[in-house]
Design an enzyme around this catalytic site. Structure first.
Site, PDB file in Angstrom:
ATOM      1  N   ASP A   1       0.591  -0.849   0.557  1.00 29.33           N
ATOM      2  CA  ASP A   1       0.254  -0.129   0.317  1.00 29.33           C
ATOM      3  C   ASP A   1       1.005   0.946  -0.038  1.00 29.33           C
ATOM      4  OD1 ASP A   1      -1.917   2.126   0.140  1.00 29.33           O
ATOM      5  OD2 ASP A   1      -2.629   0.392   1.473  1.00 29.33           O
TER       6      ASP A   1
ATOM      7  N   HIS B   1     -10.298  -1.212  -7.428  1.00 23.84           N
ATOM      8  CA  HIS B   1      -9.686  -0.201  -6.659  1.00 23.84           C
ATOM      9  C   HIS B   1      -9.068   0.624  -6.958  1.00 23.84           C
ATOM     10  CE1 HIS B   1      -9.157   2.377  -2.898  1.00 23.84           C
ATOM     11  NE2 HIS B   1      -7.416   2.359  -3.329  1.00 23.84           N
TER      12      HIS B   1
HETATM   13  C1  HEM Z   1      -3.535   2.369  -4.566  1.00 22.31           C
HETATM   14  C2  HEM Z   1      -5.428   0.244  -0.311  1.00 22.31           C
HETATM   15  C3  HEM Z   1      -8.894   3.996   0.517  1.00 22.31           C
HETATM   16  C4  HEM Z   1      -6.605   6.071  -3.152  1.00 22.31           C
HETATM   17  C5  HEM Z   1      -4.273   1.815  -3.799  1.00 22.31           C
HETATM   18  C6  HEM Z   1      -3.635   0.646  -3.442  1.00 22.31           C
HETATM   19  C7  HEM Z   1      -3.851  -0.006  -1.988  1.00 22.31           C
HETATM   20  C8  HEM Z   1      -4.426   0.387  -1.555  1.00 22.31           C
HETATM   21  C9  HEM Z   1      -3.048  -1.755  -1.744  1.00 22.31           C
HETATM   22  C10 HEM Z   1      -2.302   0.085  -3.911  1.00 22.31           C
HETATM   23  C11 HEM Z   1      -0.987  -0.057  -4.420  1.00 22.31           C
HETATM   24  C12 HEM Z   1      -0.719   1.613  -4.356  1.00 22.31           C
HETATM   25  O1  HEM Z   1      -0.299   2.366  -5.268  1.00 22.31           O
HETATM   26  O2  HEM Z   1      -0.901   2.266  -2.696  1.00 22.31           O
HETATM   27  C13 HEM Z   1      -6.284   0.638   0.367  1.00 22.31           C
HETATM   28  C14 HEM Z   1      -7.609  -0.465   1.811  1.00 22.31           C
HETATM   29  C15 HEM Z   1      -8.276   1.460   1.680  1.00 22.31           C
HETATM   30  C16 HEM Z   1      -8.120   2.327   0.327  1.00 22.31           C
HETATM   31  C17 HEM Z   1      -7.294  -1.182   2.244  1.00 22.31           C
HETATM   32  C18 HEM Z   1      -8.972   1.198   3.120  1.00 22.31           C
HETATM   33  C19 HEM Z   1      -9.986  -0.100   3.307  1.00 22.31           C
HETATM   34  C20 HEM Z   1      -8.580   4.320  -0.077  1.00 22.31           C
HETATM   35  C21 HEM Z   1      -8.958   5.946  -0.173  1.00 22.31           C
HETATM   36  C22 HEM Z   1      -8.710   6.270  -0.792  1.00 22.31           C
HETATM   37  C23 HEM Z   1      -8.073   5.612  -1.677  1.00 22.31           C
HETATM   38  C24 HEM Z   1     -10.066   5.787   0.682  1.00 22.31           C
HETATM   39  C25 HEM Z   1      -9.149   7.868  -1.606  1.00 22.31           C
HETATM   40  C26 HEM Z   1      -9.925   7.995  -1.327  1.00 22.31           C
HETATM   41  C27 HEM Z   1      -5.516   5.252  -3.318  1.00 22.31           C
HETATM   42  C28 HEM Z   1      -5.045   5.556  -4.595  1.00 22.31           C
HETATM   43  C29 HEM Z   1      -4.050   5.060  -4.779  1.00 22.31           C
HETATM   44  C30 HEM Z   1      -4.415   3.470  -3.949  1.00 22.31           C
HETATM   45  C31 HEM Z   1      -5.210   6.963  -5.006  1.00 22.31           C
HETATM   46  C32 HEM Z   1      -3.049   4.544  -6.291  1.00 22.31           C
HETATM   47  C33 HEM Z   1      -3.973   4.561  -7.821  1.00 22.31           C
HETATM   48  C34 HEM Z   1      -3.091   4.734  -8.806  1.00 22.31           C
HETATM   49  O3  HEM Z   1      -2.883   5.983  -9.132  1.00 22.31           O
HETATM   50  O4  HEM Z   1      -2.885   3.798  -9.206  1.00 22.31           O
HETATM   51  N1  HEM Z   1      -5.090   1.850  -2.065  1.00 22.31           N
HETATM   52  N2  HEM Z   1      -6.763   2.067  -0.056  1.00 22.31           N
HETATM   53  N3  HEM Z   1      -7.642   4.638  -0.988  1.00 22.31           N
HETATM   54  N4  HEM Z   1      -5.220   4.215  -3.148  1.00 22.31           N
HETATM   55 FE1  HEM Z   1      -6.610   3.002  -1.509  1.00 22.31          FE
END
Ligand code: HEM
Length: 301
Positions: A142, A214
């Site tokens: 993450d 996601h």
């Molecule tokens: C990407 C987990 C909540 C925004 C990711 C990734 C994981 C992850 C594993 C892929 C690796 C990375 O680029 O970091 C989670 C978990 C969450 C959560 C477990 C809560 C249960 C959120 C929320 C937002 C968010 C609430 C925004 C409102 C993003 C963004 C990316 C991302 C912007 C990058 C997307 C990209 O450019 O590829 N998240 N996330 N995440 N997450 Fe989350």
């Protein structure tokens, strides 16, 4: 500028409080002194990378600082889809404390609370830890797509709001996971929900990447097609003895509307109904929007 760009660390404390009626002066004094406290504790450990970011929400701004207020400081809206709904909860001040070791976070949180004694009511306190290779408790790495350097500055620092430039906005949400349900999914189904491979962290290729992953739903662009980035520092937390497994989401941006668009895509879906599958296994229990003033603003007389 506060330490929004503090590096990803092994430990963090997320502290949310409301300011009691009559506690405004003490709260303002603490906010003016918080970077001093950060130095006091941080200098006790070389390499400890202690940092603290303080935020002020819409509910507290007028009471603490009066007019003018940051242009986009507002209550976080609720995002309600057919199946899943976000929540908004109380919180006047946020302290995002990061360090390589929990004792540094713990010490700074203790000094902050000492100075705020009697002036605030604690709403929530979460101690987060870095899990294996920077994975969340769902098992995926993450933070990969976080902007760095100049791109991180451009994505997070307000630059068009006279009096508030150099500050930032931050949205926090505490999520609890249904680990039994998530673990019952085959790894490939989990990978389709997140949009990356679990072991290697490689993003799913076009054609394989579902449009409701996601990653797909949180990639948002401006009208010219430029990707809009936010700076995240999610932390796992939990108490296995109580069956509690969580992710503390924290996202900094120069405009809260960027994070809000991501939340809209996740909860309502894009197109509506095509929502984020991680929400089938992740329930938000808090949600607040804060403005992060500059150190100069906090320390002015
Ligand atoms: C990407 C987990 C909540 C925004 C990711 C990734 C994981 C992850 C594993 C892929 C690796 C990375 O680029 O970091 C989670 C978990 C969450 C959560 C477990 C809560 C249960 C959120 C929320 C937002 C968010 C609430 C925004 C409102 C993003 C963004 C990316 C991302 C912007 C990058 C997307 C990209 O450019 O590829 N998240 N996330 N995440 N997450 Fe989350």
């Amino acid at each position: 500028m506060q330490n929004v760009f503090g590096s990803l660390t092994h430990a963090a404390v997320f502290l949310i409080v409301t300011v009691n009626v009559g506690g405004e002066d003490k709260a303002r004094e603490l906010l003016a002194n918080v970077t001093g406290l950060e130095r006091t504790v941080g200098s006790r450990s070389l390499g400890g990378a202690l940092s603290c970011v303080a935020g002020v929400s819409a509910s507290a701004w007028d009471r603490l600082y009066g007019a003018p207020r940051p242009a986009e400081l507002r209550d976080l809206p609720v995002f309600a889809g057919e199946k899943h709904q976000s929540v908004t909860t109380d919180g006047d001040l946020m302290f995002h404390i990061r360090a390589e070791r929990m004792d540094l976070c713990f010490e700074l949180a203790t000094l902050i609370m000492d100075e705020l004694a009697g002036a605030v009511t604690v709403v929530d306190e979460v101690q987060g830890f870095r899990y294996f290779d920077g994975r969340d408790v769902l098992g995926f790495v993450d933070g990969t797509e976080n902007p760095v350097g100049a791109e991180a500055y451009a994505a997070t620092l307000v630059d068009d709001d006279e009096g508030f430039n150099g500050g930032s906005y931050v949205i926090v949400q505490k999520y609890l996971h249904d680990m039994a349900g998530w673990n019952a999914l085959a790894t490939e189904a989990q990978e389709h929900a997140i949009g990356r491979r679990k072991l290697s962290n490689v993003e799913l290729a076009e054609g394989v990447q579902p449009d409701n992953s996601h990653v797909a739903l949180t990639q948002v662009t401006d009208t010219e097609g430029n990707e809009l980035k936010i700076l995240r520092d999610n932390m796992p937390f939990g108490r296995p003895g109580y069956g509690e497994f969580g992710t503390y989401f924290i996202g900094y941006a120069k405009s809260p509307s960027v994070v809000e668009r991501m939340l809209e895509n996740m909860f309502v879906g894009s197109p509506p109904g095509n929502y984020d599958r991680i929400l089938d296994y992740s329930t938000p229990v808090t949600g607040v929007l804060f403005y992060v003033p500059t150190v100069d603003f906090l320390e002015r007389d």
